[in-house]
Enzyme design. Structure first.
Site, PDB file in Angstrom:
ATOM      1  N   HIS A 186       0.832  -1.211   0.000  1.00  0.00           N
ATOM      2  CA  HIS A 186       0.000   0.000   0.000  1.00  0.00           C
ATOM      3  C   HIS A 186       0.864   1.258   0.000  1.00  0.00           C
ATOM      4  CE1 HIS A 186       0.777   1.005   4.222  1.00  0.00           C
ATOM      5  NE2 HIS A 186       0.672  -0.290   4.473  1.00  0.00           N
ATOM      6  N   GLY A 206      -0.163  -1.972  11.820  1.00  0.00           N
ATOM      7  CA  GLY A 206      -0.655  -3.337  11.924  1.00  0.00           C
ATOM      8  C   GLY A 206      -1.942  -3.524  11.147  1.00  0.00           C
ATOM      9  N   GLU A 226      -1.848  -7.062   6.813  1.00  0.00           N
ATOM     10  CA  GLU A 226      -0.522  -6.764   7.331  1.00  0.00           C
ATOM     11  C   GLU A 226      -0.303  -7.442   8.679  1.00  0.00           C
ATOM     12  OE1 GLU A 226       2.092  -2.734   8.148  1.00  0.00           O
ATOM     13  OE2 GLU A 226       0.599  -2.765   6.562  1.00  0.00           O
ATOM     14  N   ARG A 227       0.919  -7.532   9.062  1.00  0.00           N
ATOM     15  CA  ARG A 227       1.312  -8.107  10.347  1.00  0.00           C
ATOM     16  C   ARG A 227       0.540  -7.458  11.490  1.00  0.00           C
ATOM     17  NH1 ARG A 227       7.461  -7.590  12.690  1.00  0.00           N
ATOM     18  NH2 ARG A 227       7.141  -8.816  14.580  1.00  0.00           N
ATOM     19  N   ARG A 235      10.602  -5.797  15.406  1.00  0.00           N
ATOM     20  CA  ARG A 235      10.431  -5.329  14.031  1.00  0.00           C
ATOM     21  C   ARG A 235      11.266  -6.118  13.033  1.00  0.00           C
ATOM     22  NH1 ARG A 235      11.210   0.833  13.342  1.00  0.00           N
ATOM     23  NH2 ARG A 235       9.912   0.490  11.516  1.00  0.00           N
TER      24      ARG A 235
END
Length: 144
Positions: free
Chosen positions: A9, A22, A87-88, A114
């Site tokens: 994105h 997130g 996403e994560r 991270r």
């Protein structure tokens, strides 16, 4: 032989402020919108036409894809959404700036969450967990 195009994105409001997004839904910034449009223009300049499109269920991903498809003159293409492409999940870090998370948990710990493959942020998922989730989606939905 097929061609797979992967796109992340465009910049979101939280990306611009170094906030862990997130699985939240911050909007794209003006820069993020322009990034998506330029991506669509570049793909169109390569004479690419998509047969299928997949997206996570997150608004910033869907909006980025929509802008890309509009630039490619393929806005009517059916998009398959799958939450496994989301996403994560950063768990308790979601909504915190990197700086605030570093103050709360320590710079080194935040760096490990991270960057390492198997470190799990509190209430979230590791990169390994994210990779397994997205790989399952890819193998069951996209690859066939």
């Amino acid at each position: 032989m097929g061609l797979l195009v992967l796109v992340r994105h465009g910049q979101s409001e939280w990306n611009s402020k170094r906030i862990f997004s997130g699985q939240s839904n911050p909007k794209l910034t003006a820069q993020g919108v322009e990034e998506a449009k330029r991506t669509g223009q570049l793909l169109k300049s390569k004479s690419l036409k998509f047969d299928m499109a997949y997206s996570s269920c997150l608004a910033r991903a869907r909006n980025t894809l929509g802008l890309i498809l509009t630039e490619m003159e393929q806005s009517q293409l059916h998009v398959i959404e799958d939450k496994r492409f989301n996403e994560r999940d950063y768990g308790e870090l979601t909504g915190l700036t990197v700086e605030a998370a570093s103050q709360n948990y320590g710079v080194e710990q935040v760096h490990r969450w991270r960057q390492s493959f198997d470190e799990v942020p509190p209430g979230g998922e590791s990169l390994e967990m994210t990779a397994k989730r997205t790989s399952n989606a890819f193998n069951s939905c996209v690859l066939p």
